[in-house]
Design a protein around this motif. Structure first.
Motif, PDB file in Angstrom:
ATOM      1  N   GLN A   1       1.208   0.762  -9.942  1.00 28.40           N
ATOM      2  CA  GLN A   1       1.266   1.212  -8.554  1.00 28.40           C
ATOM      3  C   GLN A   1      -0.094   1.132  -7.863  1.00 28.40           C
ATOM      4  N   ILE A   2      -1.151   1.401  -8.606  1.00 27.49           N
ATOM      5  CA  ILE A   2      -2.499   1.447  -8.024  1.00 27.49           C
ATOM      6  C   ILE A   2      -3.043   0.027  -7.855  1.00 27.49           C
ATOM      7  N   ILE A   3      -3.586  -0.264  -6.669  1.00 29.03           N
ATOM      8  CA  ILE A   3      -4.085  -1.622  -6.415  1.00 29.03           C
ATOM      9  C   ILE A   3      -5.541  -1.651  -5.952  1.00 29.03           C
ATOM     10  N   PHE A   4      -6.139  -0.494  -5.649  1.00 31.70           N
ATOM     11  CA  PHE A   4      -7.512  -0.470  -5.153  1.00 31.70           C
ATOM     12  C   PHE A   4      -8.454   0.157  -6.172  1.00 31.70           C
TER      13      PHE A   4
ATOM     14  N   ASP B   1     -15.049   8.573  -4.153  1.00 33.86           N
ATOM     15  CA  ASP B   1     -15.675   7.319  -4.570  1.00 33.86           C
ATOM     16  C   ASP B   1     -15.509   7.020  -6.056  1.00 33.86           C
ATOM     17  N   VAL B   2     -14.719   7.819  -6.733  1.00 35.23           N
ATOM     18  CA  VAL B   2     -14.530   7.626  -8.171  1.00 35.23           C
ATOM     19  C   VAL B   2     -13.716   6.355  -8.432  1.00 35.23           C
ATOM     20  N   SER B   3     -14.117   5.603  -9.441  1.00 33.28           N
ATOM     21  CA  SER B   3     -13.363   4.416  -9.850  1.00 33.28           C
ATOM     22  C   SER B   3     -12.072   4.849 -10.529  1.00 33.28           C
ATOM     23  N   VAL B   4     -10.957   4.325 -10.066  1.00 37.05           N
ATOM     24  CA  VAL B   4      -9.665   4.674 -10.646  1.00 37.05           C
ATOM     25  C   VAL B   4      -9.608   4.291 -12.119  1.00 37.05           C
TER      26      VAL B   4
ATOM     27  N   HIS C   1      -1.793   9.442 -12.121  1.00 39.42           N
ATOM     28  CA  HIS C   1      -0.544   9.920 -11.534  1.00 39.42           C
ATOM     29  C   HIS C   1      -0.828  10.768 -10.299  1.00 39.42           C
ATOM     30  N   LEU C   2      -1.846  11.618 -10.403  1.00 44.79           N
ATOM     31  CA  LEU C   2      -2.182  12.481  -9.273  1.00 44.79           C
ATOM     32  C   LEU C   2      -2.687  11.656  -8.092  1.00 44.79           C
ATOM     33  N   VAL C   3      -3.461  10.618  -8.357  1.00 47.78           N
ATOM     34  CA  VAL C   3      -3.918   9.728  -7.280  1.00 47.78           C
ATOM     35  C   VAL C   3      -2.706   9.116  -6.567  1.00 47.78           C
ATOM     36  N   CYS C   4      -1.755   8.633  -7.351  1.00 49.89           N
ATOM     37  CA  CYS C   4      -0.539   8.047  -6.748  1.00 49.89           C
ATOM     38  C   CYS C   4       0.206   9.090  -5.921  1.00 49.89           C
ATOM     39  N   LEU C   5       0.302  10.304  -6.445  1.00 51.96           N
ATOM     40  CA  LEU C   5       0.989  11.374  -5.718  1.00 51.96           C
ATOM     41  C   LEU C   5       0.270  11.685  -4.411  1.00 51.96           C
ATOM     42  N   MET C   6      -1.066  11.768  -4.456  1.00 48.76           N
ATOM     43  CA  MET C   6      -1.818  12.054  -3.229  1.00 48.76           C
ATOM     44  C   MET C   6      -1.641  10.937  -2.209  1.00 48.76           C
ATOM     45  N   ALA C   7      -1.631   9.691  -2.686  1.00 50.17           N
ATOM     46  CA  ALA C   7      -1.455   8.558  -1.778  1.00 50.17           C
ATOM     47  C   ALA C   7      -0.102   8.615  -1.083  1.00 50.17           C
ATOM     48  N   ILE C   8       0.923   9.021  -1.830  1.00 44.64           N
ATOM     49  CA  ILE C   8       2.262   9.116  -1.250  1.00 44.64           C
ATOM     50  C   ILE C   8       2.366  10.292  -0.299  1.00 44.64           C
ATOM     51  N   VAL C   9       1.887  11.449  -0.734  1.00 47.19           N
ATOM     52  CA  VAL C   9       2.000  12.661   0.073  1.00 47.19           C
ATOM     53  C   VAL C   9       1.213  12.528   1.373  1.00 47.19           C
ATOM     54  N   ALA C  10       0.096  11.805   1.342  1.00 49.56           N
ATOM     55  CA  ALA C  10      -0.689  11.594   2.564  1.00 49.56           C
ATOM     56  C   ALA C  10       0.144  10.953   3.661  1.00 49.56           C
TER      57      ALA C  10
ATOM     58  N   LEU D   1     -10.377   6.888  -2.847  1.00 47.57           N
ATOM     59  CA  LEU D   1     -10.251   6.949  -1.391  1.00 47.57           C
ATOM     60  C   LEU D   1      -9.530   5.721  -0.835  1.00 47.57           C
ATOM     61  N   GLU D   2      -9.888   4.542  -1.334  1.00 39.84           N
ATOM     62  CA  GLU D   2      -9.238   3.314  -0.863  1.00 39.84           C
ATOM     63  C   GLU D   2      -7.740   3.344  -1.157  1.00 39.84           C
ATOM     64  N   GLU D   3      -7.386   3.853  -2.336  1.00 41.45           N
ATOM     65  CA  GLU D   3      -5.971   3.901  -2.718  1.00 41.45           C
ATOM     66  C   GLU D   3      -5.190   4.856  -1.818  1.00 41.45           C
ATOM     67  N   VAL D   4      -5.751   6.031  -1.547  1.00 44.17           N
ATOM     68  CA  VAL D   4      -5.057   7.019  -0.714  1.00 44.17           C
ATOM     69  C   VAL D   4      -4.978   6.547   0.732  1.00 44.17           C
ATOM     70  N   ALA D   5      -6.009   5.840   1.195  1.00 40.72           N
ATOM     71  CA  ALA D   5      -6.036   5.398   2.593  1.00 40.72           C
ATOM     72  C   ALA D   5      -5.110   4.214   2.854  1.00 40.72           C
TER      73      ALA D   5
END
Length: 265
Positions: free
Chosen positions: A113-116, A155-158, A167-176, A120-124
């Motif tokens: 799911q993650i591509i960036f 700025d953390v590298s995924v 998983h939490l990064v993906c969740l934050m990206a969706i919830v945003a 921050l880039e992933e959530v944005a």
């Protein structure tokens, strides 16, 4: 790694979108009409008919029962071979704009799911898909990280994160993106008990409707409605405790058999 971006406190609007009380969740309607889907002439979903409203819907079934395929149909990622599926009256496959706006899906493997490269880039990214400028999307992404108390992740590298953190990064990206419905496709698979508990805590705070797909009924606690799929067909749908009880009884019965020895014909 410390973020070079301004540490934003979550705005009232972001807090309202993400952390609205569960009891204020607006139910959504799922409607399946003669829904069937086959891959290379192999039936995966067969003639499903369903019409219900829910806030928290669990979908349970053995591996290969069609759960993940149904999730992708509902999210508009694949088209049925015949019949129709709608969420709140919208065919998400036919209306891609509505699908991006109204449905978010969290897959079992966050690496799919993650591509960036950075959090921050992933959530944005999803916010730009909604039409926001890059600058506004970054601002809103920072607000989302702050709402989850993860401003220092910007700025953390995924690639350096654990599976649960991804998983939490993906969740934050969706919830945003504030979708009306969040589809969870076996998100707890392979996670340890503490990580599961932490993700459940974040998911519990999501204010939209949730469709949670799992073969493990323990994952579906809190789902007021549960749909049991078996071999691509609806075996039962009803209240969570009722359906789960029947599902566990049947799974115990099957465990006493030796169907693992049955070869395909």
């Amino acid at each position: 790694m410390a973020s070079s971006h301004l540490k934003a406190e979550p705005t009232i609007e972001i807090q309202r979108n993400i952390f609205t009380a569960r009891e204020k969740t607006t139910p959504v309607q799922i409607a399946l009409t003669g829904l069937s889907l086959a891959f290379e002439q192999r039936p995966v979903l067969s003639d499903l008919d369903l019409d219900l409203r829910f806030s928290r819907l669990g979908i349970v079934g053995r591996n290969g029962s069609g759960k993940s395929t149904l999730a992708r149909v509902l999210a508009g990622l694949v088209a049925p071979s015949s019949g129709k599926a709608t969420l709140d009256g919208v065919d998400m496959y036919a209306d891609r704009r509505a699908a991006i706006r109204d449905v978010g899906i969290l897959f079992q493997n966050p690496d799919h799911q993650i591509i960036f490269p950075t959090v921050l880039e992933e959530v944005a990214f999803g916010l730009t898909q909604l039409g926001r400028s890059k600058r506004q999307a970054e601002r809103d992404a920072l607000d989302t990280l702050a709402a989850f108390h993860k401003s220092d992740w910007a700025d953390v590298s995924v690639a350096t994160l654990s599976q649960g953190q991804k998983h939490l990064v993906c969740l934050m990206a969706i919830v945003a993106m504030a979708p009306k419905t969040l589809v969870l496709d076996e998100p707890f698979a392979g996670l340890d008990i503490p990580t599961k508990a932490q993700l459940r805590r974040y998911l519990h705070l999501f204010s939209g409707a949730v469709i949670h797909i799992s073969h493990d009924p323990q994952d579906l606690k809190g789902c007021e409605t549960v749909l049991w799929l078996d071999k691509g067909r609806i075996e039962k749908v009803g209240t969570g405790p009722d359906v789960i009880s029947d599902y566990l009884t049947e799974m115990t019965r099957l465990g006493d058999d030796d169907d693992i020895s049955d070869l395909p014909r």
